[in-house]
Design a protein around this motif. Structure first.
Motif, PDB file in Angstrom:
ATOM      1  N   THR A 153       0.898  -1.127   0.083  1.00  0.00           N
ATOM      2  CA  THR A 153       0.082  -0.202   0.170  1.00  0.00           C
ATOM      3  C   THR A 153       1.075   1.188   0.023  1.00  0.00           C
ATOM      4  OG1 THR A 153      -0.061   0.117   2.420  1.00  0.00           O
ATOM      5  CG2 THR A 153      -1.809  -1.254   1.412  1.00  0.00           C
ATOM      6  N   PRO A 154       0.407   2.289  -0.365  1.00  0.00           N
ATOM      7  CA  PRO A 154       1.111   3.774  -0.267  1.00  0.00           C
ATOM      8  C   PRO A 154       1.856   3.798   1.216  1.00  0.00           C
ATOM      9  CG  PRO A 154      -0.927   3.923  -1.390  1.00  0.00           C
ATOM     10  CD  PRO A 154      -0.920   2.880  -0.895  1.00  0.00           C
ATOM     11  N   PHE A 161      10.608  -0.991  -5.856  1.00  0.00           N
ATOM     12  CA  PHE A 161       9.997  -0.109  -7.069  1.00  0.00           C
ATOM     13  C   PHE A 161       8.756   0.558  -6.841  1.00  0.00           C
ATOM     14  CE2 PHE A 161      12.473  -3.610  -9.286  1.00  0.00           C
ATOM     15  CZ  PHE A 161      13.552  -2.878  -9.636  1.00  0.00           C
ATOM     16  N   SER A 162       7.773  -0.156  -5.740  1.00  0.00           N
ATOM     17  CA  SER A 162       6.525   0.521  -5.574  1.00  0.00           C
ATOM     18  C   SER A 162       6.752   1.703  -4.513  1.00  0.00           C
ATOM     19  CB  SER A 162       5.810  -0.648  -4.819  1.00  0.00           C
ATOM     20  OG  SER A 162       5.375  -1.602  -5.718  1.00  0.00           O
ATOM     21  N   LYS A 163       7.814   1.508  -3.587  1.00  0.00           N
ATOM     22  CA  LYS A 163       8.257   2.708  -2.801  1.00  0.00           C
ATOM     23  C   LYS A 163       8.458   3.871  -3.833  1.00  0.00           C
ATOM     24  CE  LYS A 163      10.727   3.838   1.198  1.00  0.00           C
ATOM     25  NZ  LYS A 163      12.223   3.684   2.074  1.00  0.00           N
ATOM     26  N   GLN A 164       9.308   3.553  -4.548  1.00  0.00           N
ATOM     27  CA  GLN A 164      10.048   4.917  -5.460  1.00  0.00           C
ATOM     28  C   GLN A 164       8.698   5.431  -6.346  1.00  0.00           C
ATOM     29  OE1 GLN A 164      13.784   4.512  -7.810  1.00  0.00           O
ATOM     30  NE2 GLN A 164      13.725   2.323  -6.763  1.00  0.00           N
ATOM     31  N   MET A 165       7.728   4.523  -6.805  1.00  0.00           N
ATOM     32  CA  MET A 165       6.609   5.194  -7.501  1.00  0.00           C
ATOM     33  C   MET A 165       5.780   5.907  -6.642  1.00  0.00           C
ATOM     34  SD  MET A 165       5.014   5.048 -10.601  1.00  0.00           S
ATOM     35  CE  MET A 165       4.839   3.483 -11.372  1.00  0.00           C
ATOM     36  N   VAL A 166       5.451   5.696  -5.381  1.00  0.00           N
ATOM     37  CA  VAL A 166       4.333   6.108  -4.440  1.00  0.00           C
ATOM     38  C   VAL A 166       5.251   7.620  -4.253  1.00  0.00           C
ATOM     39  CG1 VAL A 166       3.909   6.433  -2.071  1.00  0.00           C
ATOM     40  CG2 VAL A 166       3.407   4.176  -3.399  1.00  0.00           C
ATOM     41  N   ASN A 170       3.637  11.229  -4.697  1.00  0.00           N
ATOM     42  CA  ASN A 170       3.407  11.872  -3.850  1.00  0.00           C
ATOM     43  C   ASN A 170       4.296  13.442  -3.966  1.00  0.00           C
ATOM     44  OD1 ASN A 170       1.477  10.583  -2.496  1.00  0.00           O
ATOM     45  ND2 ASN A 170       3.293   9.672  -1.129  1.00  0.00           N
ATOM     46  N   LYS A 171       5.404  13.181  -4.374  1.00  0.00           N
ATOM     47  CA  LYS A 171       6.437  14.604  -4.674  1.00  0.00           C
ATOM     48  C   LYS A 171       5.497  15.465  -5.642  1.00  0.00           C
ATOM     49  CE  LYS A 171      10.589  15.706  -6.926  1.00  0.00           C
ATOM     50  NZ  LYS A 171      11.812  15.080  -7.527  1.00  0.00           N
ATOM     51  N   HIS A 172       4.895  14.868  -6.509  1.00  0.00           N
ATOM     52  CA  HIS A 172       4.225  15.807  -7.519  1.00  0.00           C
ATOM     53  C   HIS A 172       2.754  15.883  -7.269  1.00  0.00           C
ATOM     54  CE1 HIS A 172       7.633  16.147 -10.252  1.00  0.00           C
ATOM     55  NE2 HIS A 172       7.851  14.822  -9.872  1.00  0.00           N
ATOM     56  N   ASN A 173       2.588  15.756  -6.004  1.00  0.00           N
ATOM     57  CA  ASN A 173       0.987  15.928  -5.604  1.00  0.00           C
ATOM     58  C   ASN A 173      -0.010  15.366  -6.333  1.00  0.00           C
ATOM     59  OD1 ASN A 173      -0.766  17.141  -3.740  1.00  0.00           O
ATOM     60  ND2 ASN A 173      -1.009  19.037  -5.033  1.00  0.00           N
ATOM     61  N   ILE A 174       0.304  14.262  -7.000  1.00  0.00           N
ATOM     62  CA  ILE A 174      -0.525  13.581  -7.755  1.00  0.00           C
ATOM     63  C   ILE A 174      -1.861  12.790  -6.984  1.00  0.00           C
ATOM     64  CG2 ILE A 174      -1.043  11.728  -9.610  1.00  0.00           C
ATOM     65  CD1 ILE A 174       1.801  12.977 -10.661  1.00  0.00           C
ATOM     66  N   LEU A 213       7.634   1.850 -13.222  1.00  0.00           N
ATOM     67  CA  LEU A 213       8.608   2.828 -12.614  1.00  0.00           C
ATOM     68  C   LEU A 213       9.421   3.660 -13.762  1.00  0.00           C
ATOM     69  CD1 LEU A 213       9.654   4.249 -10.168  1.00  0.00           C
ATOM     70  CD2 LEU A 213      11.099   2.330  -9.995  1.00  0.00           C
ATOM     71  N   ASP A 214      10.092   3.035 -14.675  1.00  0.00           N
ATOM     72  CA  ASP A 214      11.033   3.543 -15.684  1.00  0.00           C
ATOM     73  C   ASP A 214      10.156   4.791 -16.152  1.00  0.00           C
ATOM     74  OD1 ASP A 214      12.940   2.050 -14.658  1.00  0.00           O
ATOM     75  OD2 ASP A 214      13.001   0.377 -16.394  1.00  0.00           O
TER      76      ASP A 214
END
Length: 335
Positions: A153-154, A161-166, A170-174, A213-214
């Motif tokens: 989960t987030p 890879f899932s952690k990086q995607m989240v 979040n960084k871009h407020n999506i 992710l890529d």
């Protein structure tokens, strides 16, 4: 007490809690599927779900069900982030494989049947016919404007890879919703074919696959990510809208029908006794609101009561207003 696969642990003292933990950790190592119900004696919905568990135990004799009083074992509750009751955790081979928050009997039944049938013992034969997989995947990919299929989960990613995607989203407020592919093996395997993408995480926007992710990293580097994925409204603006959603707004753990902590249950009873109409927001369903409202209101705990967009306070303040006879005028906006 053990009967038909249902194991009830209901200890309150520290000494008994230690015995409980020893028995539980032993169970983690010996049973194929273990379902742990974190409950509280003050919550009526927990009693209802205990009845559901008893029925499931009769249908699934090879599944073990454990009832744990959350407040009697704070170390375990903290380890597994049990912040409300009822909460159900699913274990196989000493590993947590799934989670269910809230009193959702149909969903609990589905999860037990799914995990039991995918284990090392034969299915019980009680499962309902499954919805066509492609139709189900189509619904899932369209479940939110931005859907992330990930491991975990987030709040608790279960792969790097899932952690990086989240973190990127979040960084871009999506604004996005997610699906834990570990919770459903059918979805985990089927989505690879459906999307023609062999790995996870996978990001969908408006039902269309964006990629893994890529691809997301490339979109981030080219400044295209924000134009593809829907942005969440700024938190302060969102909180202002939420606090003004109704004349009387209660931010609590749970909702009108199902309080998930003792303080929220008490404030519901007080508000219901006034006859004043009010709306609720379950802060357990939205971590951003849960954390953000503490700063916005400068009030660190829940529940929080707002009248016409202005903070009144928590349970103690509401009790004081009730005892002084001022609560009803405050709720009606007369003070």
């Amino acid at each position: 007490m053990i009967f038909n696969g249902l194991i009830i642990f209901c200890y309150r003292t520290i000494k008994k809690a230690i015995v409980l933990l020893k028995n539980w950790f032993f169970l983690l190592n010996v049973v194929s599927l273990l379902v742990v119900h974190f409950w509280a004696p003050w919550a009526p919905q927990c009693a209802q779900m205990n009845d559901v568990m008893a029925e499931l135990a009769k249908e699934q004799p090879r599944v073990s069900f454990v009832k744990l009083e959350a407040e009697a074992v704070p170390e375990v509750s903290e380890k597994y982030e049990i912040s409300s009751v009822p909460t159900f955790l699913f274990f196989k081979n000493s590993q947590k494989i799934d989670r269910l928050d809230g009193a959702h009997a149909p969903e609990l039944t589905k999860k037990v049947q799914r995990h039991a049938s995918s284990g090392s013992f034969p299915p019980s034969g009680n499962e309902h016919p499954k919805e066509d997989l492609n139709l189900r995947l189509k619904k899932l990919t369209h479940a939110a404007p931005c859907m992330l299929f990930m491991k975990g989960t987030p709040q608790e990613p279960r792969c790097g890879f899932s952690k990086q995607m989240v973190e990127i989203l979040n960084k871009h407020n999506i604004q996005f919703s997610s699906f834990d592919i570990f919770s459903d093996e059918e979805v985990r395997q089927g989505l690879k074919t459906y999307s023609n993408w062999p790995t996870y995480p996978q990001l969908y926007v408006s039902g269309e696959l964006i990629g893994g992710l890529d691809i997301i990293k490339e979109l981030e580097a080219s400044d295209e990510l924000g134009t593809i994925c829907p942005k969440a409204p700024k938190l302060e603006e969102r909180l202002k809208v939420l606090t003004n959603k109704a004349s009387v707004m209660l931010f609590m753990k749970g909702n009108k029908q199902e309080a998930k902590c003792g303080f929220s249950k008490q404030i519901l009873e007080i508000l219901n006794s006034t006859g004043v109409e009010y709306e609720t927001f379950d802060i357990l369903e939205d971590e951003e609101v849960r954390q953000g409202l503490k700063t916005y209101s400068n009030w660190p705990t829940y529940p929080q009561l707002y009248v016409k967009g202005e903070l009144v306070g928590g349970l103690d303040i509401v009790k004081e207003l009730r005892d002084s006879g001022e609560l009803l005028p405050v709720l009606k906006g007369e003070n």
